[in-house]
Design an enzyme around this catalytic site. Sequence first.
Site, PDB file in Angstrom:
ATOM      1  N   TRP A  64       0.810  -0.996   0.146  1.00 24.09           N
ATOM      2  CA  TRP A  64       0.041   0.366  -0.230  1.00 24.09           C
ATOM      3  C   TRP A  64       0.697   1.136   0.210  1.00 24.09           C
ATOM      4  O   TRP A  64       0.293   2.320  -0.307  1.00 24.09           O
ATOM      5  CB  TRP A  64      -1.338  -0.179   1.771  1.00 24.09           C
ATOM      6  CG  TRP A  64      -0.301  -0.710   2.410  1.00 24.09           C
ATOM      7  CD1 TRP A  64      -0.248  -1.505   3.265  1.00 24.09           C
ATOM      8  CD2 TRP A  64       0.309   0.491   3.563  1.00 24.09           C
ATOM      9  NE1 TRP A  64       0.034  -2.023   4.458  1.00 24.09           N
ATOM     10  CE2 TRP A  64       0.875  -0.508   4.670  1.00 24.09           C
ATOM     11  CE3 TRP A  64       1.160   1.886   3.452  1.00 24.09           C
ATOM     12  CZ2 TRP A  64       1.353  -0.244   5.682  1.00 24.09           C
ATOM     13  CZ3 TRP A  64       1.047   2.150   4.738  1.00 24.09           C
ATOM     14  CH2 TRP A  64       1.666   1.076   5.643  1.00 24.09           C
ATOM     15  N   ASN A  65       2.281   1.211   0.296  1.00 18.13           N
ATOM     16  CA  ASN A  65       3.045   2.283   0.204  1.00 18.13           C
ATOM     17  C   ASN A  65       2.982   3.242  -0.977  1.00 18.13           C
ATOM     18  O   ASN A  65       2.836   4.534  -1.068  1.00 18.13           O
ATOM     19  CB  ASN A  65       3.776   2.256   1.269  1.00 18.13           C
ATOM     20  CG  ASN A  65       5.072   1.205   0.648  1.00 18.13           C
ATOM     21  OD1 ASN A  65       4.814   0.505  -0.038  1.00 18.13           O
ATOM     22  ND2 ASN A  65       6.263   1.624   0.545  1.00 18.13           N
ATOM     23  N   LYS A  93      -2.831  -8.259  -7.637  1.00 16.28           N
ATOM     24  CA  LYS A  93      -3.265  -8.524  -6.243  1.00 16.28           C
ATOM     25  C   LYS A  93      -3.182  -7.135  -6.035  1.00 16.28           C
ATOM     26  O   LYS A  93      -2.206  -6.998  -4.574  1.00 16.28           O
ATOM     27  CB  LYS A  93      -3.264  -9.566  -5.485  1.00 16.28           C
ATOM     28  CG  LYS A  93      -4.657  -9.968  -4.808  1.00 16.28           C
ATOM     29  CD  LYS A  93      -3.418  -8.897  -3.249  1.00 16.28           C
ATOM     30  CE  LYS A  93      -4.860  -9.305  -2.169  1.00 16.28           C
ATOM     31  NZ  LYS A  93      -4.704  -8.267  -1.173  1.00 16.28           N
ATOM     32  N   GLY A 130       5.933  -6.675   0.951  1.00 17.58           N
ATOM     33  CA  GLY A 130       5.321  -6.914   1.584  1.00 17.58           C
ATOM     34  C   GLY A 130       5.881  -7.220   3.188  1.00 17.58           C
ATOM     35  O   GLY A 130       7.610  -7.167   3.008  1.00 17.58           O
ATOM     36  N   GLU A 132      10.359  -9.087  -2.383  1.00 20.93           N
ATOM     37  CA  GLU A 132      11.094  -7.892  -1.879  1.00 20.93           C
ATOM     38  C   GLU A 132      10.647  -7.864  -0.533  1.00 20.93           C
ATOM     39  O   GLU A 132       9.064  -7.108  -0.538  1.00 20.93           O
ATOM     40  CB  GLU A 132      10.809  -6.286  -2.604  1.00 20.93           C
ATOM     41  CG  GLU A 132      11.717  -5.756  -2.682  1.00 20.93           C
ATOM     42  CD  GLU A 132      11.296  -4.893  -1.277  1.00 20.93           C
ATOM     43  OE1 GLU A 132      11.437  -4.424  -0.079  1.00 20.93           O
ATOM     44  OE2 GLU A 132      10.391  -3.440  -2.319  1.00 20.93           O
ATOM     45  N   LEU A 133      10.929  -7.799   0.848  1.00 22.78           N
ATOM     46  CA  LEU A 133      10.747  -7.849   1.721  1.00 22.78           C
ATOM     47  C   LEU A 133      10.649  -6.111   2.504  1.00 22.78           C
ATOM     48  O   LEU A 133      11.035  -5.564   2.416  1.00 22.78           O
ATOM     49  CB  LEU A 133      10.166  -9.091   2.814  1.00 22.78           C
ATOM     50  CG  LEU A 133      10.253 -10.607   1.763  1.00 22.78           C
ATOM     51  CD1 LEU A 133      10.644 -12.023   2.342  1.00 22.78           C
ATOM     52  CD2 LEU A 133       9.019 -10.230   1.634  1.00 22.78           C
ATOM     53  N   CYS A 173      10.002   0.465   2.810  1.00 22.28           N
ATOM     54  CA  CYS A 173      10.992  -0.763   3.283  1.00 22.28           C
ATOM     55  C   CYS A 173      12.799   0.444   3.450  1.00 22.28           C
ATOM     56  O   CYS A 173      13.515  -0.510   4.171  1.00 22.28           O
ATOM     57  CB  CYS A 173      10.639  -1.803   2.159  1.00 22.28           C
ATOM     58  SG  CYS A 173      10.764  -1.173   0.862  1.00 22.28           S
TER      59      CYS A 173
END
Length: 492
Positions: free
Chosen positions: A151-152, A175, A228, A250-251, A284
């Site tokens: 969402w960022n 999604k 996320g 990508e966390l 992130c």
Amino acid sequence: MQRYPLYIDGQFSEAASGAWFDSYNPFTGEAWAQIAAGGAIDVDRAVHAAHRAFTGGEWPALTASQRGILLHKLGDLIARDAERLAQCEVRDNGKLIAEMRGQLCYVPQWFYYFGGLADKIQGAVIPLDKKDYFNFTRHEPLGVVAAITPWNSPLLLTAWKIAPALAAGCTIVLKPSEFTSASSLEFVKLAEEAGFPPGVINVVTGYGSEVGAPLVEHPLVRKVTFTGSDNTGRAINRSAAEQFKRVSLELGGKSPNIVFNDANLEDAVNGAVSGIFAATGQTCIAGSRLLLQDDIHDAFLEKLTALAATARMGDPLDDRTQVGPITTRQQYEKVLDYIDIAKQDGATLVMGGAPAKRPECGSGWFIEPTIFSGVDNRMRIAQEEVFGPVLSVLRFKDEEHAVAIANDSRYGLGAGVWTADIGRAFRMSARIQSGTVWVNTYRAVSYMSPFGGYKDSGTGRENGMDAIYEYLQVKSVWINTGAATGNPFTMR
């Protein structure tokens, strides 16, 4: 109130359940749009549409150059509508219009770059050790890609995923986050206008358990790309492994921003502020751990606090605003919880540490820019991702000490180094365990440069030439050019 339906196989339609959910404006705290609540039935329909588009019809009949032309057209349309898309994102996620406008004006470059790269992917001729054989390799698209975005920065990170995937020849089921779905559905209208065939790009909105999980588990999905949290990333990785799907993850991050005593302090102060407060800490790569060398610690902290205290908070659609709201109510409460944890663990609150009650913040989910000093790297505030405007300040003695602190984290996404010593710049960039190291700058990204994490910050790379290979697989082709014969029961 505006409603956003699903987009499947070139058509907008309601979810099979007929259900909708509200999307909230973080500045007002009020619902501004309704989003279709998709489910497993909708996912199945979208994946089959993407699979049909991948295996037959217009899309696989296009040459790589023709795919590139479509990507260029999409880039042009995004450039045309950048302001409208940016305003849509601000209403949905509360980030600053200046940042969202900058992102949306930059997003077309991903489609231009990968559009140009689409017909530059070449195989190789292998000089074999065997006579009478010709061997070459070719790169082929993986198939249906499940792209799950946060969402960022919804459309920027969508571009990071789907531009290389489309250039490779894959098809997409997107999604978006349930908190910021509107801009993705505005975007897909432009893909349709650009001329992408039905089924090539599909958008299924809804919650993770109802849309994300069945999408990852679907047997026709061959690749999952996700941005996320690391917890969700682990679950995706486990699920995808059951069917040997390829994944790009990508966390999270807990990035160290390291300032040495020879740095230009004014530049470093600005870099520290932009690293954590410019995006309200909701990135992130936020420089959430500020490492200051002992002999500049106090002076630097004083300058930093003075600058952070001038931050203008308020309506993110106002160009003068510098710090916006937290995107979701849940995240707002989580950030406040971490502030309490830091206090309980013994960190010293230097500024902020509470909800913002300024009149210009209205009824939105605002938190004052917060700085903690006296932080020990073992504290939770130094080890866990807060994803908010909260900065932890730590001391270090020398390069060895700085490296030890920087690498004492399960994350490894980004890091900053501020120094006038070019030798130190090279030494530190080599020793810090992170996918990106910035020297005398912070948060710079490009469609041309690979981005991704070490350790718990993920796997795979986005952007640059590395990205397109995430969506391709290699095939080796052998041709008998001389009717070679031999014992049929042995390898030749």
